[in-house]
Write a protein that holds these residues in place. Sequence first.
Motif, short mmCIF file in Angstrom:
data_model
loop_
_atom_site.label_atom_id
_atom_site.label_comp_id
_atom_site.label_asym_id
_atom_site.label_seq_id
_atom_site.Cartn_x
_atom_site.Cartn_y
_atom_site.Cartn_z
N LEU A 8 -8.16 7.62 -2.60
CA LEU A 8 -6.99 7.54 -1.73
C LEU A 8 -7.31 7.90 -0.28
N LYS A 9 -8.48 8.50 -0.06
CA LYS A 9 -8.88 8.87 1.30
C LYS A 9 -9.50 7.70 2.05
N GLN A 10 -9.86 6.62 1.32
CA GLN A 10 -10.57 5.50 1.93
C GLN A 10 -9.72 4.24 1.88
N THR A 11 -9.61 3.59 3.02
CA THR A 11 -8.79 2.38 3.10
C THR A 11 -9.30 1.30 2.15
N ASP A 12 -10.62 1.05 2.15
CA ASP A 12 -11.17 -0.01 1.31
C ASP A 12 -10.92 0.26 -0.18
N ALA A 13 -11.01 1.53 -0.57
CA ALA A 13 -10.77 1.88 -1.97
C ALA A 13 -9.30 1.67 -2.34
N ARG A 14 -8.41 2.05 -1.43
CA ARG A 14 -6.98 1.84 -1.70
C ARG A 14 -6.66 0.36 -1.80
N LEU A 15 -7.27 -0.44 -0.92
CA LEU A 15 -7.00 -1.88 -0.96
C LEU A 15 -7.56 -2.51 -2.23
N LEU A 16 -8.68 -1.99 -2.72
CA LEU A 16 -9.22 -2.48 -3.99
C LEU A 16 -8.25 -2.19 -5.12
N LEU A 17 -7.74 -0.96 -5.17
CA LEU A 17 -6.77 -0.61 -6.20
C LEU A 17 -5.52 -1.50 -6.11
N LEU A 18 -5.09 -1.74 -4.89
CA LEU A 18 -3.90 -2.57 -4.69
C LEU A 18 -4.14 -3.99 -5.16
N ASP A 19 -5.32 -4.51 -4.86
CA ASP A 19 -5.68 -5.87 -5.30
C ASP A 19 -5.70 -5.95 -6.82
N LEU A 20 -6.34 -4.98 -7.48
CA LEU A 20 -6.42 -4.97 -8.94
C LEU A 20 -5.03 -4.83 -9.55
N LEU A 21 -4.18 -4.03 -8.91
CA LEU A 21 -2.82 -3.84 -9.41
C LEU A 21 -2.00 -5.12 -9.30
N ASN A 22 -2.07 -5.77 -8.16
CA ASN A 22 -1.26 -6.97 -7.96
C ASN A 22 -1.76 -8.17 -8.73
N MET A 66 -16.36 3.49 -6.80
CA MET A 66 -15.19 3.03 -7.53
C MET A 66 -15.57 2.23 -8.78
N ALA A 67 -16.73 1.59 -8.76
CA ALA A 67 -17.11 0.73 -9.88
C ALA A 67 -17.24 1.51 -11.19
N PRO A 68 -18.10 2.55 -11.24
CA PRO A 68 -18.17 3.30 -12.50
C PRO A 68 -16.87 4.02 -12.86
N GLU A 113 0.82 -1.21 0.00
CA GLU A 113 0.00 0.00 0.00
C GLU A 113 0.85 1.26 0.00
N ASP A 114 1.95 1.24 0.71
CA ASP A 114 2.81 2.42 0.75
C ASP A 114 3.40 2.72 -0.62
N GLU A 115 3.77 1.68 -1.36
CA GLU A 115 4.33 1.89 -2.70
C GLU A 115 3.27 2.44 -3.65
N VAL A 175 -14.10 -8.09 -12.98
CA VAL A 175 -12.89 -7.89 -13.77
C VAL A 175 -12.35 -9.26 -14.16
N ASP A 176 -12.31 -9.51 -15.45
CA ASP A 176 -11.74 -10.77 -15.97
C ASP A 176 -12.32 -12.00 -15.27
N GLY A 177 -13.63 -12.00 -15.09
CA GLY A 177 -14.30 -13.16 -14.51
C GLY A 177 -14.30 -13.20 -13.00
N GLN A 178 -13.70 -12.20 -12.35
CA GLN A 178 -13.67 -12.16 -10.89
C GLN A 178 -14.67 -11.12 -10.38
N GLU A 179 -15.26 -11.42 -9.23
CA GLU A 179 -16.25 -10.52 -8.64
C GLU A 179 -15.67 -9.82 -7.42
#
Length: 398
Positions: free
Chosen positions: A368-382, A349-351, A300-302, A335-339
């Motif tokens: 970036l102000k919300q933990t859940d949104a940041r973690l979603l971005l991190l999950d999609l990135l990784n 974040m969806a739209p 998350e820091d990166e 995203v790519d068959g994942q829910e």
Amino acid sequence: MSMTPPILGALSPAQFLAEYWQKKPLVVRGAWPGFRDPLTPEELAGLACEEGVESRLVLERDGAAPWDLRHGPFNDADFLNLPDSHWTLLVQDVEKHAPDLVALLEPFRFIPDWRIDDLMISYAPLAGSVGPHIDDYDVFLLQGQGRRRWQLSTRPVAADNCLPDTELRILREFAPEQEWVLEPGDMLYLPPRVAHYGVALEPCLTYSIGFRAPSQRELLSGFLEFLLEGVDAEARYTDPDLVLQAHPGEIGPAALDKVRTLLRQCIALDDETIAVWLGRYLSEPKPGFRAEPESEPYDEDELRAHLRGGGQLERNPGSRFHYIAGPDGEAMLFVDGQEFALGPDVAFMAPLLCRQRVLTPALLREALKQTDARLLLLDLLNEGYLLIYEDDDGADED
């Protein structure tokens, strides 16, 4: 090249959908004013030589048989040995292999993303064609360099009106009702199953924006595969209450009832089940385009440091992003068959993710102000659905 051309001419998207979409053909002169080809015929041929790129050559003459169809990848010799005329090169999914070309799809996003299949680009020398044929899907045909003559027929096409012994659905009999010559920047829209015949009047490039039209059989097959994932492999027909019956050949009412119960236990047709399946099904990537997870996952820091430094996240060009809005402010992101189930606080974040192909720090300010949104971005990135393209100073592309 303009990013927002008047692709429908004087028509609004609403007018086009009401009057033309899946109803009748439309020619738009100057649909893309000043259109300039984003690649050359030589570059298209180079793409057709790459592994993993779906490409075809169609030779009307001088092949093994009339309308000879050859599949790539090709090599230089394949092109050097071609005749001077009467052939066509077609390359599928170009926007996934050359992501800059995804801009050509942007003006067509008044139609839902899940309906858009791909950008196919074809090159033809003089008299090049793939013959008179029909397609089972909608298509916009944008003319690049050169001129192409299009002939159309809206008459119903009989199932047996196709040439035998060819993979191409070339019509044996074709009587055109309409004819146009398209020049650079002109566009032709064709509804499904409208017979059409395009012939290059000079060397030309044509950009085909094709749409998905899953058949009832495909939908049913996909839904049953989804249901099978949740079936108890140990569940089996049993009849400890079996009673004597008069005729050994009869399938009795009790057996029918037991089988009916077994099937109903695994065939769920409630709205939520269908929604989850459809989102997964429609977001499945095409073969060969499944994202690869990061070998060295970001933390998350990166991620925050990258965005705070002005970096951006880009959608994997082969990934599909769709969502279904829930009744109480929540959303399901696919995203790519994942829910990904998003609660009301992060459903925005969806739209955002589905609309934007490039996510800048400005677009992600609220996320970036919300933990859940940041973690979603991190999950999609990784998972490889979103990408960070590193600077050229020594870092490789992720």
